[in-house]
Design a protein around this motif. Structure first.
Motif, PDB file in Angstrom:
ATOM      1  N   THR A  60       0.117  11.080 -12.991  1.00  0.00           N
ATOM      2  CA  THR A  60       0.985  11.231 -12.562  1.00  0.00           C
ATOM      3  C   THR A  60       1.214  11.798 -10.906  1.00  0.00           C
ATOM      4  N   ASP A  61       1.745  10.891 -10.232  1.00  0.00           N
ATOM      5  CA  ASP A  61       2.460  11.425  -9.087  1.00  0.00           C
ATOM      6  C   ASP A  61       4.292  11.502  -9.202  1.00  0.00           C
ATOM      7  N   SER A  62       4.556  11.610  -9.912  1.00  0.00           N
ATOM      8  CA  SER A  62       5.799  11.592 -10.302  1.00  0.00           C
ATOM      9  C   SER A  62       6.725  10.367  -9.191  1.00  0.00           C
ATOM     10  N   VAL A  63       6.361   9.367  -8.468  1.00  0.00           N
ATOM     11  CA  VAL A  63       6.819   8.950  -8.387  1.00  0.00           C
ATOM     12  C   VAL A  63       6.466   7.335  -8.373  1.00  0.00           C
ATOM     13  N   ASP A  64       5.311   6.842  -8.711  1.00  0.00           N
ATOM     14  CA  ASP A  64       5.205   5.162  -8.501  1.00  0.00           C
ATOM     15  C   ASP A  64       3.862   5.032 -10.004  1.00  0.00           C
ATOM     16  N   TYR A  65       3.523   5.920 -10.011  1.00  0.00           N
ATOM     17  CA  TYR A  65       1.949   6.169 -10.722  1.00  0.00           C
ATOM     18  C   TYR A  65       2.022   6.666 -11.718  1.00  0.00           C
ATOM     19  N   SER A  66       2.306   6.496 -12.901  1.00  0.00           N
ATOM     20  CA  SER A  66       2.369   6.724 -14.013  1.00  0.00           C
ATOM     21  C   SER A  66       1.064   6.610 -15.067  1.00  0.00           C
ATOM     22  N   LEU A  67       0.484   7.227 -15.390  1.00  0.00           N
ATOM     23  CA  LEU A  67      -1.269   6.517 -16.255  1.00  0.00           C
ATOM     24  C   LEU A  67      -1.324   7.617 -17.822  1.00  0.00           C
ATOM     25  N   GLN A  68      -1.789   7.121 -18.499  1.00  0.00           N
ATOM     26  CA  GLN A  68      -1.645   7.615 -19.948  1.00  0.00           C
ATOM     27  C   GLN A  68      -2.830   7.392 -20.701  1.00  0.00           C
ATOM     28  N   ILE A  69      -4.056   8.563 -21.007  1.00  0.00           N
ATOM     29  CA  ILE A  69      -5.524   7.631 -21.255  1.00  0.00           C
ATOM     30  C   ILE A  69      -5.403   7.923 -22.681  1.00  0.00           C
ATOM     31  N   PHE A  70      -5.518   7.742 -24.125  1.00  0.00           N
ATOM     32  CA  PHE A  70      -5.405   8.312 -25.466  1.00  0.00           C
ATOM     33  C   PHE A  70      -7.622   8.018 -25.194  1.00  0.00           C
ATOM     34  N   ILE A  71      -8.403   9.334 -25.298  1.00  0.00           N
ATOM     35  CA  ILE A  71      -9.486   9.109 -25.487  1.00  0.00           C
ATOM     36  C   ILE A  71      -9.626   9.955 -26.736  1.00  0.00           C
TER      37      ILE A  71
END
Length: 156
Positions: A60-71
């Motif tokens: 995340t950049d805590s502005v407009d990008y937040s990605l979660q990856i489950f592995i």
């Protein structure tokens, strides 16, 4: 002649618009224990939680990008089986409205929460003996434009 001018104006507007992905760089997650790369903001924060059977990575950049990856380890399931399983999970969710985009490795879907439309996605990669499920982090409602931008970045 007018058609040509309109076409040229269209191209100028199209290429001058910022899609948001220009700020993203190829980010290698090898230093976090995973041999994958994703497009993410240059100064993104990466948080890794390893629960043994499942690893959870948030970028995340805590502005407009937040990605979660489950592995997790995969049982060599085919991509279509895993995609079908993810679609079923989403379809059974309380606020699921419809699928907006359906592709071989992922999908974008709409949620209708009291007439407030929000969007989400799942994108799946199977690499060697691991399965990676990408989605926006659970930070709240996302617009369709926001979700499409991150979805396209994940596909690269």
């Amino acid at each position: 002649m007018t058609f040509i001018y309109r076409y040229l104006l269209f191209l100028i507007v199209l290429f001058s618009c910022n899609s948001g992905n220009e700020k993203l760089v190829l980010t290698d997650l090898l230093s976090h224990g995973e041999a994958i790369k994703v497009m993410a903001p240059k100064d993104a924060h990466i948080i890794v939680d390893d629960y043994g059977l499942i690893k959870d990575i948030i970028i995340t950049d805590s502005v407009d990008y937040s990605l979660q990856i489950f592995i997790s380890r995969t049982n060599k399931n085919s991509m279509s089986n895993e995609l079908d399983a993810q679609k079923e999970i989403v379809r059974e969710a309380r606020f699921f409205s419809k699928f907006v985009v359906e592709e071989d490795e992922g999908f974008i879907y709409e949620k209708n929460i009291d007439d407030d439309l929000r969007y989400d996605f799942r994108y799946i990669r199977i690499q060697a003996d691991k399965q990676y499920i990408f989605q926006p982090s659970l930070s709240g409602g996302h617009t369709e434009e926001h979700v499409r931008r991150i979805y396209e970045a994940v596909k690269q």
